[in-house]
Design a protein around this motif. Structure first.
Motif, PDB file in Angstrom:
ATOM      1  N   ALA A 111      -0.503  -1.018 -10.052  1.00  0.00           N
ATOM      2  CA  ALA A 111      -1.618  -0.622  -9.203  1.00  0.00           C
ATOM      3  C   ALA A 111      -2.870  -1.412  -9.569  1.00  0.00           C
ATOM      4  CB  ALA A 111      -1.881   0.871  -9.348  1.00  0.00           C
ATOM      5  N   ILE A 112      -3.553  -1.953  -8.558  1.00  0.00           N
ATOM      6  CA  ILE A 112      -4.808  -2.655  -8.806  1.00  0.00           C
ATOM      7  C   ILE A 112      -5.996  -1.942  -8.150  1.00  0.00           C
ATOM      8  CG2 ILE A 112      -3.726  -4.907  -9.105  1.00  0.00           C
ATOM      9  CD1 ILE A 112      -4.356  -5.579  -6.252  1.00  0.00           C
ATOM     10  N   LEU A 124     -10.786 -10.470  -3.762  1.00  0.00           N
ATOM     11  CA  LEU A 124     -11.253 -10.659  -5.134  1.00  0.00           C
ATOM     12  C   LEU A 124     -10.104 -11.003  -6.073  1.00  0.00           C
ATOM     13  CD1 LEU A 124     -13.760  -7.669  -5.320  1.00  0.00           C
ATOM     14  CD2 LEU A 124     -14.371 -10.078  -5.495  1.00  0.00           C
ATOM     15  N   THR A 125      -8.972 -10.332  -5.886  1.00  0.00           N
ATOM     16  CA  THR A 125      -7.815 -10.584  -6.739  1.00  0.00           C
ATOM     17  C   THR A 125      -7.314 -12.006  -6.569  1.00  0.00           C
ATOM     18  OG1 THR A 125      -7.152  -8.257  -6.623  1.00  0.00           O
ATOM     19  CG2 THR A 125      -5.468  -9.831  -7.274  1.00  0.00           C
ATOM     20  N   GLU A 126      -7.232 -12.478  -5.314  1.00  0.00           N
ATOM     21  CA  GLU A 126      -6.738 -13.825  -5.071  1.00  0.00           C
ATOM     22  C   GLU A 126      -7.707 -14.879  -5.589  1.00  0.00           C
ATOM     23  OE1 GLU A 126      -3.822 -14.654  -4.220  1.00  0.00           O
ATOM     24  OE2 GLU A 126      -3.177 -12.609  -3.883  1.00  0.00           O
ATOM     25  N   LEU A 183      -3.124   0.499  -3.982  1.00  0.00           N
ATOM     26  CA  LEU A 183      -2.807  -0.884  -3.643  1.00  0.00           C
ATOM     27  C   LEU A 183      -2.049  -1.476  -4.826  1.00  0.00           C
ATOM     28  CD1 LEU A 183      -3.117  -3.415  -1.804  1.00  0.00           C
ATOM     29  CD2 LEU A 183      -5.266  -3.885  -3.009  1.00  0.00           C
ATOM     30  N   LEU A 184      -0.835  -1.974  -4.566  1.00  0.00           N
ATOM     31  CA  LEU A 184       0.033  -2.454  -5.636  1.00  0.00           C
ATOM     32  C   LEU A 184       0.242  -3.961  -5.529  1.00  0.00           C
ATOM     33  CD1 LEU A 184       2.855   0.245  -5.270  1.00  0.00           C
ATOM     34  CD2 LEU A 184       0.786   0.400  -6.665  1.00  0.00           C
ATOM     35  N   VAL A 235       0.868  -1.176   0.000  1.00  0.00           N
ATOM     36  CA  VAL A 235       0.000   0.000   0.000  1.00  0.00           C
ATOM     37  C   VAL A 235       0.904   1.225   0.000  1.00  0.00           C
ATOM     38  CG1 VAL A 235      -1.773   1.300   1.221  1.00  0.00           C
ATOM     39  CG2 VAL A 235      -1.850  -1.203   1.217  1.00  0.00           C
ATOM     40  N   ASP A 236       0.757   2.054  -1.017  1.00  0.00           N
ATOM     41  CA  ASP A 236       1.586   3.248  -1.163  1.00  0.00           C
ATOM     42  C   ASP A 236       0.678   4.472  -1.122  1.00  0.00           C
ATOM     43  OD1 ASP A 236       3.783   4.782  -1.498  1.00  0.00           O
ATOM     44  OD2 ASP A 236       4.151   4.277  -3.595  1.00  0.00           O
TER      45      ASP A 236
END
Length: 570
Positions: free
Chosen positions: A275-276, A309-311, A267-268, A250-251
């Motif tokens: 970035a997602i 969701l990404t996973e 969120l990277l 998280v940046d």
């Protein structure tokens, strides 16, 4: 079979079946608590006759089994113990074991919650059995304490929630990164201020957000100070993620104007630094502290949901790197949510592979228990009772091992809904989880389904709606909308039920509960063709009666089934 308190084996009529040998009683207890009621002959003789040589021990086991068989045959119960060449099995489908019902609340004898496992029993010449007995007694004591307690629970320590301590700073700069746990892992990079520098303001935002995210036990959060050490050493984002052993970063950036403060978060994906997700916040400069807390509260659940969701997408599409426990876990998460027999079997197999890699992982045990429960409820198991017993063992182990883990408590409640446990106990598990982490979205979601099972439609709807307010982008959004629709259905508000369930089926049509509710709601508002179509789609996966079995009120369940019968008749 009574294992809580003094050992007893009773016929269906309540007559005691006398087992004359302590070794035979011990053998029955070992089988009753074994996965699927089955153990190898080698394992049994090692625990019960460890001081004898192999030939003597095997001969003793054969004699004990022969004598036990004769005693059971005399009571027409010889079918309970099945003897094979290399293994022995107790038919759990034909026997009720009180120790397995402890957390189910299904045993009519309420005293079992305060009874010692195999009270007064010992085999002093069998050290292996005594070790097993101590473990079982401790496990049952812990489990009884979990079930008895509701509310007033202290927050679990980070080490307990994470399953392992955070890596020390000294280990951060070595060549090999620390191992990644099965939880999605992330670190918050210290935010930058104007001019690309760190200030107390930007560091404060990063720390506040990191603390908020760390409250979610489904995520593994490496302290931002560790990321700061690597950033100060001149490492780039991808290298920082690799060295910390995290999947995500998280940046952020903080900018000040004369009267405003602007915070931008991203969120990277750590492997690529792409970035997602990103979001921008603007607030009054004079309300900086309030804004910091507000941003942390809002973004923590969004970040958790986006990672979830990404996973799941990664697991569905096979975009995994290697076959470590992390990737296997998320593939299992994706497969069971296909809501098909093949997907469920694949999820169970993946969880079992993880257990071989990481024995005792409570998150995997909780998920595995729920998958077994789905197989039992949906009728996808070749041996339903074995699946039910496996579900009970898995969640009992997870509860006893980590009673303050809200993820475990939620899965345990969901498992009990699917296999027909005592919903009063399930409610206590939900209450306990909410006392540990109030407003936690997954707990509210599981609590909604417990309320559906209990016929508490108003509270179910409230919990589902609250879960969506807490996290509108939840990975189970369609399932929660389906729960709201079913709550309307139980309340007799058929138009509202039809509207909500139509939406749930549109976005998550593979979920059996939503399909069942949609079929009934469509029939109640006169949309017979839609009802028939939904029924056909559902029963290609599982009989609708199996889905409706979660409804505890028999009269209500029968009314719902009568609507289904009418749909079939049209």
């Amino acid at each position: 079979m009574r294992l809580l308190g003094p050992f007893a084996l009773l016929s269906p009529g309540g007559t005691r079946i006398d087992i004359s040998s302590k070794k035979a009683c011990a053998l029955l207890a070992l089988l009753a608590m074994a996965p699927n009621g089955e153990r190898s002959r080698t394992w049994l003789r090692t625990l019960l006759w460890e001081t004898r040589d192999e030939a003597q021990a095997m001969a003793s086991l054969r004699r004990e089994l022969s004598s036990l068989g004769q005693q059971l045959d005399a009571c027409d119960a010889g079918f309970l113990v099945l003897r094979h060449r290399d293994r022995i099995r107790l038919d759990l489908g034909c026997i009720n074991v009180d120790a397995l019902n402890l957390a189910m609340g299904t045993d009519p004898d309420s005293h079992i919650h305060n009874s010692e496992f195999l009270e007064g029993f010992d085999l002093r010449d069998s050290e292996g059995f005594e070790d097993w007995l101590r473990v079982q007694r401790s496990r049952m004591d812990d489990l009884a304490a979990v079930i008895a307690q509701s509310g007033g629970i202290d927050h679990a320590s980070p080490a307990r929630l994470l399953g392992e301590p955070l890596p020390p700073k000294e280990a951060l700069l070595v060549h090999m990164p620390p191992p990644v746990p099965i939880k999605p892992s992330l670190s918050v990079i210290p935010f930058l201020h104007e001019g690309g520098r760190k200030t107390s303001i930007s560091i404060g935002y990063a720390e506040e957000i990191g603390f908020a995210i760390a409250r979610y036990p489904a995520l593994f959060v490496v302290a931002s100070a560790a990321a700061s050490t690597l950033s100060d050493a001149g490492m780039g984002l991808r290298e920082i993620a690799h060295q910390l052993g995290v999947r995500y970063l998280v940046d952020g950036r903080v900018e000040l104007t004369e009267d405003k403060i602007v915070v931008t978060l991203s969120l990277l994906e750590g492997r690529t630094a792409s970035a997602i997700w990103s979001q921008r916040f603007v607030g009054e400069r004079e309300n900086q502290t309030a804004l910091q807390e507000e941003i942390a509260a809002q973004t923590a659940s969004q970040i958790r949901s986006k990672i979830d969701l990404t996973e799941q997408h990664r697991g569905r599409t096979g975009q995994v790197h290697g076959a470590d426990s992390y990737d296997l876990y998320w593939r299992a998460q994706a497969r069971f949510r296909e809501w098909t027999p093949d997907g469920n079997r694949a999820a169970i197999a993946l969880c079992e592979r993880i257990e071989e890699i990481e024995p005792g992982n409570v998150l995997v045990s909780a998920l595995l228990g729920f998958c077994h429960a789905i197989a039992y409820q949906a009728g996808w198991s070749d041996d339903p009772q074995a699946s039910r017993q496996a579900a009970i063992r898995c969640y009992q182990f997870a509860l006893a091992s980590d009673p303050n883990n809200v993820e475990v408590l939620g899965y345990a409640a969901g498992t009990m809904v699917s296999i027909g446990g005592d919903m009063r106990v399930a409610e206590r598990l939900i209450d306990r989880a909410l006392s540990i982490l109030p407003g936690y979205q997954p707990t509210l979601f599981w609590g909604g389904w417990v309320d559906i099972a209990n016929g508490k439609a108003a509270r179910a709807r409230s919990r589902f709606e609250m879960s969506l307010r807490v996290n509108p982008a939840s990975a189970v959004r369609a399932y929660a909308i389906g729960g709201i629709g079913i709550a309307f259905l139980l309340d007799g508000q058929f138009d509202d039920a039809y509207t909500m369930l139509s939406d749930a089926v549109t976005y998550g049509g593979h979920y059996p509960a939503s399909l069942a509710g949609y079929c009934i709601a469509a029939a109640m508002v006169g949309q017979t063709d839609e009802a028939r179509s939904a029924l056909q789609a559902l029963e290609q996966r599982t009989p609708i009666a199996n889905v409706l079995s979660i409804v505890q009120d028999a009269a209500l369940r029968n009314r719902l089934l009568s609507v289904i019968d009418a749909v079939r008749a049209t």
